[in-house]
Motif scaffolding. Sequence first.
Motif, PDB file in Angstrom:
ATOM      1  N   GLU A   1       0.724  -1.243  -0.128  1.00  0.00           N
ATOM      2  CA  GLU A   1      -0.036   0.028   0.144  1.00  0.00           C
ATOM      3  C   GLU A   1       0.909   1.253  -0.120  1.00  0.00           C
ATOM      4  OE1 GLU A   1      -0.226  -2.230   2.212  1.00  0.00           O
ATOM      5  OE2 GLU A   1      -2.272  -3.157   2.564  1.00  0.00           O
ATOM      6  N   SER A   2       2.090   1.293   0.134  1.00  0.00           N
ATOM      7  CA  SER A   2       2.971   2.462   0.466  1.00  0.00           C
ATOM      8  C   SER A   2       3.147   2.772  -1.161  1.00  0.00           C
ATOM      9  CB  SER A   2       4.323   1.952   0.921  1.00  0.00           C
ATOM     10  OG  SER A   2       5.024   1.126   0.169  1.00  0.00           O
ATOM     11  N   THR A   3       2.865   2.145  -2.296  1.00  0.00           N
ATOM     12  CA  THR A   3       3.234   2.926  -3.593  1.00  0.00           C
ATOM     13  C   THR A   3       2.112   2.186  -4.330  1.00  0.00           C
ATOM     14  OG1 THR A   3       4.590   2.781  -5.547  1.00  0.00           O
ATOM     15  CG2 THR A   3       4.542   0.915  -4.112  1.00  0.00           C
ATOM     16  N   ASN A   4       1.741   3.313  -5.191  1.00  0.00           N
ATOM     17  CA  ASN A   4       0.709   3.047  -6.324  1.00  0.00           C
ATOM     18  C   ASN A   4       1.553   3.109  -7.528  1.00  0.00           C
ATOM     19  OD1 ASN A   4       1.254   5.958  -6.630  1.00  0.00           O
ATOM     20  ND2 ASN A   4      -1.231   6.582  -6.344  1.00  0.00           N
ATOM     21  N   SER A   5       2.667   2.791  -7.677  1.00  0.00           N
ATOM     22  CA  SER A   5       3.496   2.997  -9.120  1.00  0.00           C
ATOM     23  C   SER A   5       3.021   1.755  -9.900  1.00  0.00           C
ATOM     24  CB  SER A   5       5.009   2.829  -8.606  1.00  0.00           C
ATOM     25  OG  SER A   5       5.673   2.713  -9.992  1.00  0.00           O
ATOM     26  N   VAL A   6       3.160   2.243 -11.205  1.00  0.00           N
ATOM     27  CA  VAL A   6       3.159   1.232 -12.291  1.00  0.00           C
ATOM     28  C   VAL A   6       4.153   0.191 -12.054  1.00  0.00           C
ATOM     29  CG1 VAL A   6       3.381   0.877 -14.774  1.00  0.00           C
ATOM     30  CG2 VAL A   6       2.173   2.860 -13.948  1.00  0.00           C
ATOM     31  N   MET A   7       3.924  -1.179 -12.301  1.00  0.00           N
ATOM     32  CA  MET A   7       5.000  -2.098 -11.835  1.00  0.00           C
ATOM     33  C   MET A   7       5.868  -2.190 -13.337  1.00  0.00           C
ATOM     34  SD  MET A   7       3.210  -5.354 -10.037  1.00  0.00           S
ATOM     35  CE  MET A   7       2.421  -5.086  -8.551  1.00  0.00           C
ATOM     36  N   ILE A   8       5.370  -2.250 -14.543  1.00  0.00           N
ATOM     37  CA  ILE A   8       6.150  -2.290 -15.670  1.00  0.00           C
ATOM     38  C   ILE A   8       5.975  -1.105 -16.419  1.00  0.00           C
ATOM     39  CG2 ILE A   8       6.788  -3.573 -17.679  1.00  0.00           C
ATOM     40  CD1 ILE A   8       6.051  -6.162 -15.982  1.00  0.00           C
ATOM     41  N   THR A   9       6.887  -0.230 -17.042  1.00  0.00           N
ATOM     42  CA  THR A   9       6.626   0.703 -18.060  1.00  0.00           C
ATOM     43  C   THR A   9       7.650   0.617 -19.352  1.00  0.00           C
ATOM     44  OG1 THR A   9       6.489   2.323 -16.474  1.00  0.00           O
ATOM     45  CG2 THR A   9       6.675   3.121 -18.443  1.00  0.00           C
ATOM     46  N   ALA A  10       6.899   0.366 -20.511  1.00  0.00           N
ATOM     47  CA  ALA A  10       7.547   0.148 -21.854  1.00  0.00           C
ATOM     48  C   ALA A  10       7.152   1.573 -22.448  1.00  0.00           C
ATOM     49  CB  ALA A  10       7.079  -1.117 -22.510  1.00  0.00           C
ATOM     50  N   ARG A  11       7.988   2.721 -22.720  1.00  0.00           N
ATOM     51  CA  ARG A  11       7.507   3.976 -23.156  1.00  0.00           C
ATOM     52  C   ARG A  11       8.608   4.206 -24.305  1.00  0.00           C
ATOM     53  NH1 ARG A  11       8.348   7.810 -18.297  1.00  0.00           N
ATOM     54  NH2 ARG A  11       6.538   6.445 -17.745  1.00  0.00           N
ATOM     55  N   GLN A  12       7.818   5.097 -25.244  1.00  0.00           N
ATOM     56  CA  GLN A  12       8.687   5.833 -26.427  1.00  0.00           C
ATOM     57  C   GLN A  12       8.035   6.976 -26.499  1.00  0.00           C
ATOM     58  OE1 GLN A  12       8.197   2.232 -28.848  1.00  0.00           O
ATOM     59  NE2 GLN A  12       7.263   3.635 -30.310  1.00  0.00           N
ATOM     60  N   PRO A  13       8.590   8.039 -27.382  1.00  0.00           N
ATOM     61  CA  PRO A  13       7.733   9.366 -27.884  1.00  0.00           C
ATOM     62  C   PRO A  13       6.726   8.894 -28.698  1.00  0.00           C
ATOM     63  CG  PRO A  13      10.088   9.622 -27.984  1.00  0.00           C
ATOM     64  CD  PRO A  13       9.795   8.035 -27.710  1.00  0.00           C
ATOM     65  N   ALA A  14       5.613   9.669 -28.478  1.00  0.00           N
ATOM     66  CA  ALA A  14       4.479   9.354 -29.423  1.00  0.00           C
ATOM     67  C   ALA A  14       4.717   9.665 -31.041  1.00  0.00           C
ATOM     68  CB  ALA A  14       3.261  10.304 -28.954  1.00  0.00           C
ATOM     69  N   ASP A  15       5.596  10.525 -31.343  1.00  0.00           N
ATOM     70  CA  ASP A  15       5.838  10.712 -32.738  1.00  0.00           C
ATOM     71  C   ASP A  15       6.728   9.678 -33.136  1.00  0.00           C
ATOM     72  OD1 ASP A  15       8.293  11.596 -31.155  1.00  0.00           O
ATOM     73  OD2 ASP A  15       8.315  13.512 -32.070  1.00  0.00           O
ATOM     74  N   MET A  16       7.218   8.845 -32.543  1.00  0.00           N
ATOM     75  CA  MET A  16       8.087   7.725 -33.143  1.00  0.00           C
ATOM     76  C   MET A  16       7.303   6.411 -33.153  1.00  0.00           C
ATOM     77  SD  MET A  16      11.817   8.076 -31.368  1.00  0.00           S
ATOM     78  CE  MET A  16      12.580   7.178 -32.616  1.00  0.00           C
ATOM     79  N   CYS A  17       5.873   6.474 -32.833  1.00  0.00           N
ATOM     80  CA  CYS A  17       4.968   5.250 -32.638  1.00  0.00           C
ATOM     81  C   CYS A  17       5.088   4.231 -33.953  1.00  0.00           C
ATOM     82  CB  CYS A  17       3.625   5.569 -32.458  1.00  0.00           C
ATOM     83  SG  CYS A  17       2.916   4.662 -31.553  1.00  0.00           S
ATOM     84  N   GLU A  18       4.939   5.175 -35.097  1.00  0.00           N
ATOM     85  CA  GLU A  18       5.246   4.149 -36.490  1.00  0.00           C
ATOM     86  C   GLU A  18       6.400   3.840 -36.757  1.00  0.00           C
ATOM     87  OE1 GLU A  18       3.781   5.093 -41.056  1.00  0.00           O
ATOM     88  OE2 GLU A  18       3.144   6.414 -39.736  1.00  0.00           O
ATOM     89  N   ARG A  19       7.458   4.677 -36.578  1.00  0.00           N
ATOM     90  CA  ARG A  19       8.634   4.316 -36.628  1.00  0.00           C
ATOM     91  C   ARG A  19       9.339   3.112 -36.079  1.00  0.00           C
ATOM     92  NH1 ARG A  19      14.206   7.813 -35.885  1.00  0.00           N
ATOM     93  NH2 ARG A  19      15.749   6.617 -36.523  1.00  0.00           N
ATOM     94  N   LEU A  20       8.809   3.175 -34.574  1.00  0.00           N
ATOM     95  CA  LEU A  20       9.300   2.102 -33.805  1.00  0.00           C
ATOM     96  C   LEU A  20       7.975   1.223 -33.343  1.00  0.00           C
ATOM     97  CD1 LEU A  20      11.688   4.017 -31.468  1.00  0.00           C
ATOM     98  CD2 LEU A  20      12.212   2.776 -33.476  1.00  0.00           C
ATOM     99  N   HIS A  21       7.631   0.359 -34.373  1.00  0.00           N
ATOM    100  CA  HIS A  21       6.118  -0.278 -34.095  1.00  0.00           C
ATOM    101  C   HIS A  21       6.395  -1.605 -33.675  1.00  0.00           C
ATOM    102  CE1 HIS A  21       7.930  -1.476 -38.040  1.00  0.00           C
ATOM    103  NE2 HIS A  21       7.547  -2.678 -37.953  1.00  0.00           N
ATOM    104  N   VAL A  22       7.729  -2.250 -33.561  1.00  0.00           N
ATOM    105  CA  VAL A  22       8.169  -3.387 -32.918  1.00  0.00           C
ATOM    106  C   VAL A  22       7.956  -3.265 -31.304  1.00  0.00           C
ATOM    107  CG1 VAL A  22       9.651  -5.384 -32.791  1.00  0.00           C
ATOM    108  CG2 VAL A  22       9.208  -4.183 -34.892  1.00  0.00           C
TER     109      VAL A  22
END
Length: 596
Positions: free
Chosen positions: A462-483
């Motif tokens: 209960e001490s943290t409400n953090s996301v457990m796993i984050t996989a992140r990239q810039p929105a403007d690279m979504c098509e370029r980095l589609h894998v």
Amino acid sequence: IPFGVLFTLLSVFVSCDTVSEQSTDIVYGPIEQTYELPDVSGKIYYVSPSGEADAEGLNLNNPTTVEEAFKRVVSGDAIVMRGGTYRAGNLTFNQGITIQAYADEKPVLNGTLVADSWKEAGENLWVTNWEFLFSAGPEDWWNRERNEARTPMHRFNNDAVFIDGQYLQSAGDKTEVDEGTYFVDYDEKKIYIGVNPTDRFVEITAFRKSLYRVLETVHGKSPDKRGPVIRGITFTQYPDTMVHIGGVGLAIDQHGKDVVGTVFENCTFSNNFRIAMFALSDSLIMRNCKVYNTNTEGIYVVASNDVLIERNIIEKNNIENWTGFYPSAVKVFNQSHRAIVRENLVINHPNSNGVWWDVGNLNGVFVNNHVIDVAHSGLFFEISKGLTVAGNVFENCDQSIFVLNASDVEIYNNTFINSRIRFDRNNRGDQLGTFGWHVTTGPGVEERYGHELVNNLFFMDESTNSVMITARQPADMCERLHVPHLKTMNNNVYVRNYNEDEEKPVLIEWSPFSNEDCSADLYSPVELNGLISEFSSNSKYYENIDMDLFFNTDKKSFLVDESFPGFNAAANIPTHIANIMELSTDQNRFIGAIAP
């Protein structure tokens, strides 16, 4: 025991001693022992704090000084140090020698001199003259405008003052000096303190380095390619790099072949205001050492292949709390290949990263380590290719693992307690940028994928409400980095305790995803499986359930209890991972870091 209560029990009692109980075969840090005389092909020089410079030093009862011994040794010789404090430094050499303690004695190389001549200089202010000053500044890439308010320029000077063994922080002016700070007037060569020095033991730095294994001719001898073997020595209170092995290693494809085979065993490094141990040395081994109270890095390995760092205690880096730098307790930098970091205790880093592979590294191993209370990233792998992360326990790390612009990271059978994982990638590398060619030695922008996440146990209370796993990239690279960042993600177990009166925390922040933000918030592995059918089909998620998670809690064990419903969620461990973890043949399928 409910999860929240169980975690409290684990957290309250964890210390350097109790962590060792969980794996009885592991002893972290220096091991008390009595050394035999080293078996060397050359001479043994005996040194003592009270040795005479004109003494031969070849007899235990007629020791020379440590300074003279370093002038005389050639490859195959040894320096045996009697116990006591050596106020000495800038000891240069270029030969493959052994340096070790005598028997069970405790030699200490100390970079300070005693300051015992003080005058009152005002109310609660005392001053002394001091000739040995180490003014310095930040690296040229440090952003002064952004960081100076939190890290004033005087903090980069390397001088240090100790009162009764406790280091002080620097002040910008003598009017700012109080009991915990000091000020250096470089023009007048004076040092001010705010503690009455009467009946106090005051030491001030006087030697820049302790040992420096150089690449050039020194003491009339040409360098060989052999690294030193150093055992049972304490290094403390130096202003700059305490032990420096080799060059600087900033060229493409330059590796530590000029010095090969350096060994540190049972050494202690403490109270240092830059780097405790810097090495550019292939086949380096650092084993059962303790490194604490350092500043930019505790252990810094550059352009060195086949390195082994094992069973060390690394504690409290960035003691001056520099901002705008990249402090790390251990840094493996610039094209170091096949570095292994195994069975270390990385603990108590409120201002620092833990272990950082940085730029152009290849095929590293991070196995069976215990990483506790790291404010930034417990493990950081950046612009590099190939890392196996297995059998580790991460506790209370803001980010347990941060994979940035890297490829092919295998994350198997780790236990994460209140510690999230993060995968990021961006367009760094399209241009050379601040650090020039460094970025070109890692995977290209379109090559930053191929990670695996299997058989891991995640627990958050209960001490943290953090996301457990984050996989992140810039929105403007979504098509370029589609894998996707990951190629495999399955057989993981997630346990979350949270206040049901509040909003349910996100489990996974996933990218790439086909929306404006290129990102989706997922609340269970089932949702991820709905996006990618081969992901999370055998993963388990539990929330707010009242049962034991770990077996034998009074021993602080992280072995998963057989009664826990996620106990059998694991897949078979690949053979090469099992070999790295040193598992027996029947230990090939379990959840988390500790094998049943």
